[in-house]
Structures are given as structure tokens and as C-alpha cells.
Design an enzyme around this catalytic site. Structure first.
Site, PDB file in Angstrom:
ATOM      1  N   CYS A  82      19.083 -35.784 -22.748  1.00 48.99           N
ATOM      2  CA  CYS A  82      19.542 -34.341 -23.076  1.00 48.99           C
ATOM      3  C   CYS A  82      18.364 -33.686 -24.079  1.00 48.99           C
ATOM      4  O   CYS A  82      17.621 -34.295 -24.790  1.00 48.99           O
ATOM      5  CB  CYS A  82      20.927 -34.108 -24.054  1.00 48.99           C
ATOM      6  SG  CYS A  82      20.517 -34.208 -25.712  1.00 48.99           S
ATOM      7  N   GLU A  83      18.141 -32.497 -23.590  1.00 52.39           N
ATOM      8  CA  GLU A  83      16.714 -31.856 -24.195  1.00 52.39           C
ATOM      9  C   GLU A  83      17.116 -31.603 -25.491  1.00 52.39           C
ATOM     10  O   GLU A  83      16.140 -30.952 -26.256  1.00 52.39           O
ATOM     11  CB  GLU A  83      16.254 -30.831 -23.118  1.00 52.39           C
ATOM     12  CG  GLU A  83      17.112 -29.608 -23.089  1.00 52.39           C
ATOM     13  CD  GLU A  83      16.943 -28.517 -21.995  1.00 52.39           C
ATOM     14  OE1 GLU A  83      16.919 -27.392 -22.342  1.00 52.39           O
ATOM     15  OE2 GLU A  83      16.179 -28.989 -21.028  1.00 52.39           O
ATOM     16  N   HIS A  84      18.233 -31.385 -26.085  1.00 54.13           N
ATOM     17  CA  HIS A  84      18.570 -30.899 -27.253  1.00 54.13           C
ATOM     18  C   HIS A  84      18.520 -31.822 -28.487  1.00 54.13           C
ATOM     19  O   HIS A  84      17.958 -31.589 -29.596  1.00 54.13           O
ATOM     20  CB  HIS A  84      19.981 -30.277 -27.294  1.00 54.13           C
ATOM     21  CG  HIS A  84      20.033 -29.021 -26.587  1.00 54.13           C
ATOM     22  ND1 HIS A  84      21.036 -28.835 -25.824  1.00 54.13           N
ATOM     23  CD2 HIS A  84      19.075 -28.159 -26.181  1.00 54.13           C
ATOM     24  CE1 HIS A  84      20.932 -27.790 -25.010  1.00 54.13           C
ATOM     25  NE2 HIS A  84      19.761 -27.376 -25.065  1.00 54.13           N
ATOM     26  N   HIS A  85      18.936 -33.128 -28.151  1.00 48.18           N
ATOM     27  CA  HIS A  85      18.833 -34.320 -29.231  1.00 48.18           C
ATOM     28  C   HIS A  85      18.131 -35.522 -28.764  1.00 48.18           C
ATOM     29  O   HIS A  85      18.013 -36.711 -29.261  1.00 48.18           O
ATOM     30  CB  HIS A  85      20.455 -34.738 -29.406  1.00 48.18           C
ATOM     31  CG  HIS A  85      21.063 -33.584 -29.974  1.00 48.18           C
ATOM     32  ND1 HIS A  85      22.068 -32.794 -29.371  1.00 48.18           N
ATOM     33  CD2 HIS A  85      21.147 -33.361 -31.253  1.00 48.18           C
ATOM     34  CE1 HIS A  85      22.475 -31.760 -29.949  1.00 48.18           C
ATOM     35  NE2 HIS A  85      21.987 -31.701 -31.213  1.00 48.18           N
ATOM     36  N   GLN A 123      22.856 -30.892 -18.191  1.00 45.50           N
ATOM     37  CA  GLN A 123      23.319 -31.411 -16.948  1.00 45.50           C
ATOM     38  C   GLN A 123      23.557 -30.014 -16.047  1.00 45.50           C
ATOM     39  O   GLN A 123      23.383 -30.525 -14.761  1.00 45.50           O
ATOM     40  CB  GLN A 123      24.927 -31.758 -17.254  1.00 45.50           C
ATOM     41  CG  GLN A 123      25.447 -32.478 -16.006  1.00 45.50           C
ATOM     42  CD  GLN A 123      26.890 -33.091 -16.132  1.00 45.50           C
ATOM     43  OE1 GLN A 123      26.881 -33.804 -17.305  1.00 45.50           O
ATOM     44  NE2 GLN A 123      27.704 -33.015 -15.473  1.00 45.50           N
ATOM     45  N   HIS A 151      27.706 -37.704 -22.399  1.00 42.78           N
ATOM     46  CA  HIS A 151      26.540 -37.245 -23.246  1.00 42.78           C
ATOM     47  C   HIS A 151      26.886 -37.924 -24.451  1.00 42.78           C
ATOM     48  O   HIS A 151      27.508 -37.497 -25.487  1.00 42.78           O
ATOM     49  CB  HIS A 151      26.535 -35.724 -23.224  1.00 42.78           C
ATOM     50  CG  HIS A 151      26.490 -35.112 -21.816  1.00 42.78           C
ATOM     51  ND1 HIS A 151      25.167 -34.303 -21.746  1.00 42.78           N
ATOM     52  CD2 HIS A 151      27.140 -34.889 -20.937  1.00 42.78           C
ATOM     53  CE1 HIS A 151      25.349 -33.786 -20.547  1.00 42.78           C
ATOM     54  NE2 HIS A 151      26.518 -34.142 -19.943  1.00 42.78           N
ATOM     55  N   CYS A 153      24.972 -37.348 -26.978  1.00 46.18           N
ATOM     56  CA  CYS A 153      24.661 -36.305 -28.001  1.00 46.18           C
ATOM     57  C   CYS A 153      26.142 -35.790 -28.602  1.00 46.18           C
ATOM     58  O   CYS A 153      26.238 -35.251 -29.756  1.00 46.18           O
ATOM     59  CB  CYS A 153      23.954 -35.034 -27.589  1.00 46.18           C
ATOM     60  SG  CYS A 153      24.530 -34.119 -26.242  1.00 46.18           S
TER      61      CYS A 153
END
Length: 200
Positions: A82-85, A123, A151, A153
Site C-alpha cells: 500500500c502506498e500509504h504505509h 487496490q 491489507h 495496513c
């Protein structure tokens, strides 16, 4: 791919900095080789930036004896981040399309998923990318993509909800316009046992 990526040495130094920030000593025996291992792992995790998904689909086959029914490939397992975490996303993609005279080798569908998965992702975006690339390059009568994933995250941090999964879909062409085509696609997923993350 970034136009001016940092050097391997800079990447390894960044890992050393994170180890120190976490409270450990990057010079202790067990961590001495960790920065280089992490950089090598990242080369594998994010190899999709070095591949063009459109090129993967360029070679098609027209000798299909007039086959014009739906083609469905289920349970394409993938691993992304995931690009956030930068936490792992583990899931399955299901792809269907109705050819317009030409078909693509089935391994190319799996490769298409792999290229987009091996990037920092959400996703929803990955679902759109796979469907749109298949639609734009192959020009079929319709495309359907369903992705189910867990996920980390949210399963190993934050809200800590193990077992939760996310399902996303994108329907194009006849899959969007014709409810019967959409139902046939989803029925084929159900008949194949797709729609569960039990075996991931």
C-alpha cells in the site's frame, strides 16, 4: 520509475537511518547486512516500475476458430504494498474479457496483474489500471476485473482487524452495458470457487 533514483548506497543508508530511528543499532551483528537485504527485497517488491504493461499485451493470437465467448481467468494471486504505509497487500485478481477476433496468451493476464502489483498501490487504482490497460490494448468487446485482498495496513496495525478483506471491481464495454454479461462473469467466478481469500 523515478527519473533520478538515488544510488544503492543512499537507499541502504536510508534503511540504516530507519533502524536507528526504531531504536536499534545498525552496526550490531544481526543487522549489519539488513540494509543491503532490504534494498534487494525492494528491487523485487517494486519491479513493476521497470516494465510496461501495454507491451506485455501486444502479442495476440487471431487463429481462434471464431471463438467469441467470454474468457475468464480466476485466482491470480498477487502481493503488493500500500502506498500509504508500505504494508503488504495480499490478494487475488479475477479477469474476464470477450475477445473481438484476437486473444492474448493467458500467462500475459497474470503478468499484467504482476506488473501493477509490483508498485506502490491502492487496490482501487490497481483494479482500474488492469481493466483499462486490457481494454485499451486488446480492444475487446468487454472487460471485467474483480480484486479481493487483505491489507496489512489495517490487519497488523491501526485498527487491527485480521480476516477483513476488500473487494473492488471494474466493468467496461459489454460488462458495464449488459447486465446479463456482468451476471455471467460473476457467476463464472462463483462456480470456480473464486471470491474467497481462504487459500491465500
Amino acid at each position: 520509475m523515478s527519473k533520478n533514483p538515488p544510488s544503492r548506497e543512499a537507499a541502504e543508508q536510508a534503511v540504516r537511518t530507519l533502524i536507528q530511528w526504531a531504536g536499534d543499532d545498525p552496526d550490531r551483528e544481526g543487522l549489519l547486512d539488513t540494509p543491503s537485504r532490504v534494498v534487494r527485497a525492494y528491487e523485487e517488491f517494486f519491479a513493476g516500475y521497470n516494465a510496461d504493461p501495454a507491451v506485455i499485451l501486444e502479442r495476440t493470437f487471431s487463429e481462434v476458430e471464431g471463438y467469441d465467448e467470454m474468457i475468464v481467468m480466476n485466482d491470480i494471486r498477487f502481493e503488493s504494498h500500500c502506498e500509504h504505509h508500505m504494508a503488504a497487500i495480499i490478494g487475488k485478481a479475477h479477469i474476464g474479457y470477450i475477445p473481438d477476433r484476437r486473444v492474448v496468451g493467458i500467462s500475459k493476464l497474470a503478468r499484467l496483474v504482476e506488473i501493477y502489483a509490483k508498485r506502490l498501490q491502492i487496490q482501487e487504482k490497481m483494479t482500474v489500471q488492469i481493466a483499462d490497460t486490457l481494454h485499451d490494448v486488446l480492444r475487446p468487446l468487454g472487460v471485467g476485473v474483480v480484486i479481493e485482498a487483505s491489507h496489512q495496513c489495517m490487519t497488523t496495525r491501526g485498527i487491527h482487524k485480521p480476516g477483513a478483506s476488500l473487494a473492488t471491481s471494474r466493468m467496461l464495454g459489454s460488462f458495464r452495458k449488459d447486465p446479463a454479461t456482468r451476471r455471467e462473469f460473476l457467476r463464472m467466478l462463483s462456480l470456480s470457487g473464486a471470491g474467497t481469500l481462504d487459500n491465500i
